[in-house]
Design an enzyme around this catalytic site. Sequence first.
Site, PDB file in Angstrom:
ATOM      1  N   SER A  38       0.616  -1.064  -0.165  1.00 53.91           N
ATOM      2  CA  SER A  38       0.031   0.018  -0.064  1.00 53.91           C
ATOM      3  C   SER A  38       0.831   1.278   0.068  1.00 53.91           C
ATOM      4  CB  SER A  38      -1.029   0.050   1.393  1.00 53.91           C
ATOM      5  OG  SER A  38      -1.826   1.091   1.097  1.00 53.91           O
ATOM      6  N   CYS A  42       0.883   8.423  -6.569  1.00 57.10           N
ATOM      7  CA  CYS A  42       0.765   9.730  -7.030  1.00 57.10           C
ATOM      8  C   CYS A  42       1.950  10.505  -6.407  1.00 57.10           C
ATOM      9  CB  CYS A  42      -0.527  10.473  -6.749  1.00 57.10           C
ATOM     10  SG  CYS A  42      -1.738   9.578  -7.441  1.00 57.10           S
ATOM     11  N   TYR A 426     -19.188  32.052   0.598  1.00 55.58           N
ATOM     12  CA  TYR A 426     -18.568  33.265   0.207  1.00 55.58           C
ATOM     13  C   TYR A 426     -18.036  34.043   1.447  1.00 55.58           C
ATOM     14  CZ  TYR A 426     -18.461  38.178  -0.442  1.00 55.58           C
ATOM     15  OH  TYR A 426     -18.069  39.669  -0.749  1.00 55.58           O
TER      16      TYR A 426
END
Length: 565
Positions: A38, A42, A426
Site C-alpha cells: 500500500s 501519485c 462566500y
Amino acid sequence: MKVVIVGGVAGGATAAARIRRLDEEAEIVVFERTGYISYANCGLPYYIGGTIEDAEELTLQTPESFWKRFRVQMKVHHEVTAIHPERKTVSVKNLENAEEFEESYDKLLLSPGAKAVLPKISGIGNEKLFTLRTVEDTFKIKKYIEEKKPKSVILAGGGFISLELAENLRESGMVVTIVQRPKQLMNPFDPDMASFIHNEMRQHGVKLYLGHTVEKVEENEQSINVLLKDGTALQADMVVMALGATPDTKLAKAAGLELGIKESILVDERMETSVADIYAVGDAVQVKHSVTGADVLISLAGPANRQGRIAADNICGGKSIYHGSQGSSVIKIFRLTGATTGINERTAKKAGINVDKVILSPMSHAGYYPGGKMMTMKVIFEKESYRLLGAQIIGYDGVDKRIDVLATAIHMKMKATDLKGLDLAYAPPYSSAKDPVNMAGYMIDNISKGILKQFHIEDIEKVVQKENIVRLDVRTPEEYAHGHIDGFRNIPVDELRERLNEIDTDKPIYVICQSGLRSYIASRILSGKGLECYNFAGGFRFYDAVIREQSLIETSLPCGMDQRK
C-alpha cells in the site's frame, strides 16, 4: 470464507481492509509481487524531486501494520502465476526463494493494476532508460540521479506522471525535454485549455516537442540519444518513458475471463467478472463513463478505491453498485493548477453530442481583497437539453474547489443552467459573492434565454474574412495597441453609446474584449438598440494564449526559441 486478493495498493488493500470490517472471521490473503502492499503512487515523482524527503512517507501500510490492525496476511514478493477457476485455486511463486504452491479461495479479487507502456523500438532496456510505475522504479531513478548526477533528461509522454516528474526534475536543476506524439500535453484537456499548461511549462524552461514520436534510443559513452521520427536527434543523460499504462491482465486472459478494450477485464456493476466468485478492480478493469455511458479505462486512485470497497461489500454478501467513472482529476504544474471532470469538447463531439461551451476568466476571490488570481474555466454542456457534460479549469488558487463543485453537479445530473442557483460559501478571502461556478451558470442561462450569443476561437478566421459584418474591440486604446485581431476596430465600451453613429447598424456586430465581460456589456448595449450581436467567448486574453501556443507547436521549436540556444 476465505478471500484471496491478487495485488495491493489502492484497489486490493482497500478491499482487504473493508472485508475485515464487514467480516471479522474471514480469512484474507493478499499476494503482492512487489515489496510494497500500500503506497502512494501519485507521490512518486515528488520523492524523486525531493519534495517528499522520507521514502517511508510513501508507504501507507506495511505487511506488519496491516496484520496488526486487520489480521490480513500480506505476502509481498509473491507472484500469482495462474488462476484455476474450476478448482478455485491460484498458483503462487515466492520470488525470494522460488518456492511454488497453490492457494485455495472461496472468493478471488484481482487487483493487478497496469504496466508501463513501452514502445517497440530499439534501445529499450538501456541502463539509462527508465519507467515510473512502482516504488521500485522510483528508487531506481532516485539512486541513478544521486549517483550519476545527470544534468538532463528526456521524458517521453505528456500525461500526469510525465508533467509531475518534469516539474520535480526541473526544480532540482535538470534540463528537461518532453516528447509527446499528440500536439498537446494532458489529453483530458482540450487543446485550447492545454495552451495554458504548455505556456507554464515553457516559462519554467521545459522544452516541448509536441507532435513528435520517439523512433529509436541509443547509448553513447556519456549520454543517451533519442531519435525522433522526423529525424530530429535529441541528447540527454537519462530518458524516462512515461507513455501511460496498459491493463496487466495476463492472468485473467489465461484463466478465460472475458476481456474488453485493450484486453482489460470485463466486470459487471458489482465488480464481478464473467467467472463466478472472481472480482476485479482498479486500472485493469473496463468501466462505463458516467457521462457518456461509453466503455473506458480510467486509471485514477479515487475510482480504484471505490471499486475495492464495492467489490468487498459484494464479496461479503452486500449489494453495492459501481455507477461508473467520471474522470475527475487535478494536477500541479509549477505555479499552476489544472483540473478537469466529465468529458471535454473533443470527446463530446466524437460521441456525436451536440455540444456548446462557455469560457470565462473569473478571479479566485473578491477582487478588492488582496492576492486574488485569475483562472480560466471552460464548461461543456449539451445544446437544447443543457445537460452538464464536463469542465476544465486552469489557474492558481481555488481551482480544486470549483472543479469539485462541478464534478458533484455532473454526478447529480444537474443541468448547466442550474449552476446559477447553487448556494456556495462566500467570504472575500475565498470567493466572490458571485462564485465562478455561479458565473458559468449565469452565462449558460443567458444563452438558454437568447440573451447571450457567442462566437468562438474556431470561428475567428471566418469572422475576419466575412463581409457585411462589424468587428468591434471594446477594450481601452492602450489594451488595443498592445495587441488585437486584425479587422477589429476599437471603440471602448464606456464610449460606445456616444459613438454609435460610427457603427453600421444594418450589419451583425461581433464584439471582443479582454476576458468576455466588457464585450458582453457592449453586446447588451447594442442589443438594447435592436442590433444583432455576438460576443467572443474567452476574450482576447484567451485568444492570444491559444494562438501563440499553436504557432509555437507548428514551428516545432521548444520554448519558442532557436534550438541552438
